[in-house]
Design an enzyme around this catalytic site. Structure first.
Site, short mmCIF file in Angstrom:
data_model
loop_
_atom_site.label_atom_id
_atom_site.label_comp_id
_atom_site.label_asym_id
_atom_site.label_seq_id
_atom_site.Cartn_x
_atom_site.Cartn_y
_atom_site.Cartn_z
CB CYS A 101 13.21 13.74 -2.46
SG CYS A 101 14.39 14.90 -1.75
CB CYS B 299 18.50 14.20 -0.46
SG CYS B 299 17.18 15.07 0.40
CB SER B 300 16.55 9.74 -0.71
OG SER B 300 17.27 9.76 0.51
CB CYS B 301 12.68 14.02 1.46
SG CYS B 301 14.01 15.15 1.92
#
Lengths: 99, 218
Positions: B123, B126-128
């Site tokens: 991602c 962000c950090s999905c």
């Protein structure tokens, strides 16, 4: 969602990502803007995150697609085989039919 | 602090403290802007009874209890049941629910590694991450280095994880930028014919389901 914006594209269609730089919360990566790829699938319709970020409803829902790009289309000096690809989720209002 | 003072300080510590194992200094420095904001919003939400402190604690406990074994169950079932695999590739969320995995509103896409394609998930924004099936993401997944390089030079990143993908296999990166979450269905390792599903599930490691590694017999 019944009141979603109708989908304009179908799997296999060639599309180009708009080269735009509006301010605010965006989910279209910079590196994909202006690039052309192929619709891999329609994921459904979702409230527009650019509106949700400002606590607005984001409706009607925007169709969301997965678009497949050739890596060489995104990076001039991509260091890998021509067959390598990347798939990115992009909302319909960022897409135009490729010329 | 000058180096001279620093040395003096160590000297001082060494001789004036009678306990040999002084506790390390607390790591709680000044709060950053966003840490302060988070605390303020949290206390307001609790004060206004949007949720209670105990509900919040329970939610954190439940998220921390999630682990890659849940995703491993889905992978193992897909390895032993071709019809299930077809359903998982068509609708990952429905397939997860079918085998009793609680995934909440997760919109899951399962991508299959084949002799022609190797999938890698990142991602960049962000950090999905499919937390419901893999637990909390590892620190490297959230790092700027991984997020920027996985889309730019995926083969170099894979090599650093010890994963060499031959040039005749397409590397397909999935940038998890919006509403969907991705789980890689790794290839079933050779030599595992007849294994029980539970034993197979252990081969589907977290890293193999993110795509930075292959599933391998242990």
């Amino acid at each position: 969602m019944s009141d979603a914006i109708p989908a304009r594209f179908a799997p296999g269609d060639r599309v180009t990502v708009r080269r735009a730089h509006p301010p605010g919360h965006l989910r279209t990566p910079f590196y994909a803007r202006g690039a052309s790829g192929v619709i891999e699938r329609l994921c459904g319709a979702f409230a527009n995150p650019e509106e949700l970020a400002f606590n607005r409803p984001g409706l009607p829902a925007q169709p969301l697609y997965r678009v497949r790009f050739r890596q060489a289309e995104l990076w001039d000096d991509y260091d890998g085989p021509a067959r390598d690809t990347i798939e990115i989720e992009i909302y319909q209002h960022w897409l135009e039919a490729a010329r | 602090m000058s180096s001279h003072e620093h040395q003096d300080h160590e000297h001082h510590d060494h001789h004036d403290h009678d306990h040999p194992h002084a506790p390390p200094p607390d790591a709680d420095g000044t709060l950053t802007y966003y840490q302060a904001l988070e605390l303020a919003v949290t206390s307001l939400l609790i004060e206004k009874s949007v949720f209670s402190a105990d509900e919040m604690r329970r939610q954190i406990e439940a998220m921390d209890a999630r682990h890659a074994g849940l995703g491993g169950r889905l992978v193992a079932r897909a390895w032993v049941d071709q019809d299930f695999k077809a359903r998982a590739l068509a609708d990952g969320s429905a397939a997860a629910r079918e085998i009793g995995l609680e995934i909440g509103p997760l919109k899951l896409i399962v991508v299959e590694n084949t002799p022609e394609v190797h999938n890698l998930v990142v991602c960049t924004l962000c950090s999905c991450y499919p937390r419901m099936l893999l637990g909390l993401p590892p620190d490297w997944y959230k790092s700027r280095a991984y997020r920027s390089r996985a889309v730019r030079e995926p083969r170099a990143v894979l090599r650093e994880f010890g994963t060499e993908i031959p040039d005749d296999i397409e590397v397909r990166v999935h940038d998890s930028t919006a509403d969907m979450r991705y789980l890689v269905l790794p290839r079933r390792p050779a030599g595992t014919d007849g294994w029980a599903e539970e034993r197979l599930a252990a081969l589907a490691t977290r890293d193999s389901m993110v795509g930075v590694a292959l599933a391998q017999p242990t």
